[in-house]
Design a protein around this motif. Structure first.
Motif, PDB file in Angstrom:
ATOM      1  N   PRO A  67       1.002  -1.394   0.072  1.00 45.95           N
ATOM      2  CA  PRO A  67      -0.027  -0.114  -0.121  1.00 45.95           C
ATOM      3  C   PRO A  67       0.909   1.353   0.034  1.00 45.95           C
ATOM      4  N   ASP A  68       0.436   2.102  -0.762  1.00 49.27           N
ATOM      5  CA  ASP A  68       1.111   3.691  -0.882  1.00 49.27           C
ATOM      6  C   ASP A  68       0.191   4.610  -0.259  1.00 49.27           C
ATOM      7  N   TYR A  69      -0.993   4.443   0.293  1.00 44.68           N
ATOM      8  CA  TYR A  69      -1.830   5.206   0.897  1.00 44.68           C
ATOM      9  C   TYR A  69      -2.645   4.476   1.754  1.00 44.68           C
ATOM     10  N   ALA A  70      -3.440   5.125   2.563  1.00 43.74           N
ATOM     11  CA  ALA A  70      -4.377   4.530   3.570  1.00 43.74           C
ATOM     12  C   ALA A  70      -5.926   4.298   2.784  1.00 43.74           C
ATOM     13  N   GLU A  71      -5.982   3.164   2.153  1.00 42.42           N
ATOM     14  CA  GLU A  71      -7.042   2.944   1.321  1.00 42.42           C
ATOM     15  C   GLU A  71      -8.207   2.099   2.291  1.00 42.42           C
ATOM     16  N   GLN A  91     -10.993   4.772   8.126  1.00 46.29           N
ATOM     17  CA  GLN A  91      -9.853   5.591   7.901  1.00 46.29           C
ATOM     18  C   GLN A  91      -8.633   5.352   8.915  1.00 46.29           C
ATOM     19  N   ALA A  92      -9.157   5.362  10.115  1.00 40.30           N
ATOM     20  CA  ALA A  92      -7.742   5.539  11.145  1.00 40.30           C
ATOM     21  C   ALA A  92      -7.087   3.989  11.328  1.00 40.30           C
ATOM     22  N   THR A  93      -7.959   3.013  10.897  1.00 42.45           N
ATOM     23  CA  THR A  93      -7.333   1.812  11.055  1.00 42.45           C
ATOM     24  C   THR A  93      -6.494   1.596   9.738  1.00 42.45           C
ATOM     25  N   ALA A  94      -6.879   1.956   8.580  1.00 41.97           N
ATOM     26  CA  ALA A  94      -6.228   2.029   7.394  1.00 41.97           C
ATOM     27  C   ALA A  94      -4.766   2.803   7.731  1.00 41.97           C
ATOM     28  N   GLU A  95      -4.747   4.008   8.152  1.00 40.84           N
ATOM     29  CA  GLU A  95      -3.752   4.703   8.567  1.00 40.84           C
ATOM     30  C   GLU A  95      -2.743   3.959   9.409  1.00 40.84           C
ATOM     31  N   ARG A  96      -3.372   3.233  10.295  1.00 36.52           N
ATOM     32  CA  ARG A  96      -2.511   2.422  11.027  1.00 36.52           C
ATOM     33  C   ARG A  96      -1.968   1.404  10.302  1.00 36.52           C
ATOM     34  N   TYR A  97      -2.600   0.611   9.505  1.00 37.52           N
ATOM     35  CA  TYR A  97      -2.039  -0.398   8.773  1.00 37.52           C
ATOM     36  C   TYR A  97      -0.822   0.052   8.001  1.00 37.52           C
ATOM     37  N   ALA A 124       1.190   2.685   8.482  1.00 38.84           N
ATOM     38  CA  ALA A 124       2.370   3.175   9.286  1.00 38.84           C
ATOM     39  C   ALA A 124       2.976   1.774   9.864  1.00 38.84           C
ATOM     40  N   GLU A 125       2.206   0.676  10.190  1.00 38.11           N
ATOM     41  CA  GLU A 125       2.794  -0.650  10.855  1.00 38.11           C
ATOM     42  C   GLU A 125       3.634  -1.074   9.831  1.00 38.11           C
ATOM     43  N   GLY A 126       3.255  -1.202   8.178  1.00 35.40           N
ATOM     44  CA  GLY A 126       4.180  -1.729   7.331  1.00 35.40           C
ATOM     45  C   GLY A 126       4.031  -3.271   7.035  1.00 35.40           C
ATOM     46  N   SER A 127       3.297  -3.838   7.935  1.00 34.70           N
ATOM     47  CA  SER A 127       3.239  -5.260   7.759  1.00 34.70           C
ATOM     48  C   SER A 127       2.019  -5.864   7.047  1.00 34.70           C
ATOM     49  N   TYR A 128       1.174  -4.822   6.660  1.00 34.39           N
ATOM     50  CA  TYR A 128      -0.143  -5.273   5.830  1.00 34.39           C
ATOM     51  C   TYR A 128       0.186  -4.907   4.586  1.00 34.39           C
TER      52      TYR A 128
END
Length: 469
Positions: A146-150, A177-183, A185-189
């Protein structure tokens, strides 16, 4: 050997009004000169050791599949017709049954027909890694970096590292949206792409463990299969008994051998008008125009004009405007996920605009309903060289035919005669009739229907070279 399996069962709701149930987005040239289906076929054809593609599609789309394969000069390894929509798991199982009959060691590359991939070299490299895992018995999916919080995609959480990929820890539904942004940031999704690679027999083995009723239904349906021209019709009653489940739910979330290969390849499922806007080439003001468009102070918008009229915009931003001969969509770009709600309203109202365009393609050519009113309808009909409509009759309407160009062979009851340019004929209500083009150029004519009911279901087919009932 690698066998591409193209899933082409989409119903065309998310890119309405350009995409319709009778002509869904995979058969449209949305990015470039080829349709998304043709681009998918061409991309698969370029892979090493690849075999002819197997396509799974609905009966309504079978001729479009055949014609679009023919248009790019690609043969087919089987066009399997789903008699009823039953999601991805049984569709893939049908293809697996078909492949094992020819190649017991077949490896399947399962690709939706309506995806865009811009970096094909990266995609090919990911397939090589996935094929290695498939040889070890893994069922592999491709996870898009992912390159943005979709929020419109499902996600995959990576687990322990494997050679070339990762074990799948879990699948995650579309997040807020908040969960997608966390995913992000974490980089493992990774985004769940809906593309897969595995041995056909391994997939069926996993179905036998986790969805045995589905496997039984598919096996029975394929056992009842019959060839029809270039198509394979499976047993309708048996297939209808299959559970209506996705491959993720039926297999991938339950098997202990699910793996993901991460890939960054410029992927998009073009699942909305805003996603098409984001992947297409835009002008300096961020606009994507198609057709006859004049704009002043317009920014970050998509405007699609039909061939019949111009669209002008002044002082607008972040809009989607899509005009077709019978329907126009105007929406904020951040609300296009709700287009499906419009389609649902059309269905509930018993309307036709979600099913067909005004111009409808048939295996023999096309017709365009250019005018209609109480007790009459006018169509522009084009019949391809060598093609013929079915031998048919109507219970509620009579027809007048006027030839504009070409020479048509007309059957009307016991008469067979030629109708040339500027000539006309009358088909009385109840008469058995047919229109045929024996020439080398298209036949174009105007048909005027009159009667108490003018629906397309007022057709009794007595004989049809295309196998339609």
């Amino acid at each position: 050997m690698l066998h591409p399996v193209i899933l082409s069962g989409g119903s065309g709701s998310r890119l309405w009004p350009l995409s319709r149930q009778n002509l869904p987005k995979q058969f449209l040239a949305l990015v470039g000169d080829l349709s998304l289906f043709q681009e998918t076929i061409r991309r698969a054809e370029a892979l090493p050791d690849v075999q002819l593609p197997v396509t799974v599609c609905s009966e309504d789309h079978r001729f479009m599949v055949g014609e679009q394969l023919q248009a790019i000069g690609v043969g087919n390894g089987g066009i399997l017709l789903e008699p009823i929509a039953r999601n991805t798991a049984p569709a893939i199982a049908l293809a697996a049954q078909h492949l094992i009959a020819k190649d017991p060691d077949a490896t399947m590359l399962v690709l939706p027909a309506d995806h865009l991939i811009e970096d094909e070299a990266a995609f090919r490299e990911a397939i090589v890694r996935a094929a290695s895992l498939a040889e070890q018995g893994w069922l592999v999916t491709f996870g898009i970096q992912p390159d943005y919080a979709e929020t419109g995609y499902g996600y995959i959480l990576r687990g322990e590292a494997l050679e070339g990929g990762y074990r799948i820890e879990r699948f995650v539904e579309k997040p807020d949206q908040a969960t997608a942004e966390r995913y992000l940031a974490e980089g493992s999704y990774a985004w769940n792409s809906g593309m897969f690679l595995f041995k056909a027999q391994r997939y069926l083995d996993e179905l036998s463990r986790h969805a045995p009723a589905m496997l039984d239904a598919v096996r029975n349906a394929y056992a009842d299969a019959e060839a029809d021209l270039d198509f394979i019709r499976v047993g309708k009653q048996a297939f209808a008994e299959s559970p209506n489940d996705s491959i993720d739910y039926a297999v991938m979330e339950k098997t202990e051998r699910a793996a993901v290969v991460p890939v960054s390849c410029g992927w998009s499922d073009i699942g909305s008008w805003s996603s098409l806007w984001s992947v297409a080439e835009r002008d300096a003001d961020g606009n994507l125009y198609d057709g006859d468009v004049i704009s002043i102070d317009t920014r970050d918008s998509l405007v699609h004009a039909s061939a019949r009229r111009m669209i002008a915009t002044i002082g607008v931003e972040e809009l989607i405007i899509v005009d077709t001969p019978d329907a126009t969509l105007v929406a904020r770009k951040d609300r296009v996920q709700d287009v499906k709600a419009i389609v649902d309203k059309l269905k509930a109202a018993g309307r036709q605009e979600h099913l067909f365009h005004r111009k409808v393609y048939r295996p023999w050519g096309s017709y365009d309903s250019i005018d209609m009113g109480e007790r009459f309808q006018v169509k522009r009909i084009v019949v391809k060289p060598g093609a013929a409509l079915s031998l048919q009759k109507h219970a509620h309407r009579a027809e007048h035919w006027i030839v504009v160009s070409g020479t048509a062979e007309v059957t009307c009851d016991d008469r067979v005669f030629d109708l040339r340019e500027n000539q006309s004929t009358y088909i009385p209500l109840g008469s058995v009739h047919r229109l045929r083009n024996r020439g080398t150029e298209p036949v174009e004519l105007i048909e005027v229907q009159s009667g108490g009911y003018l629906g397309e279901d007022d057709i009794v087919r007595l004989e049809d070279v295309y196998g339609r009932s």
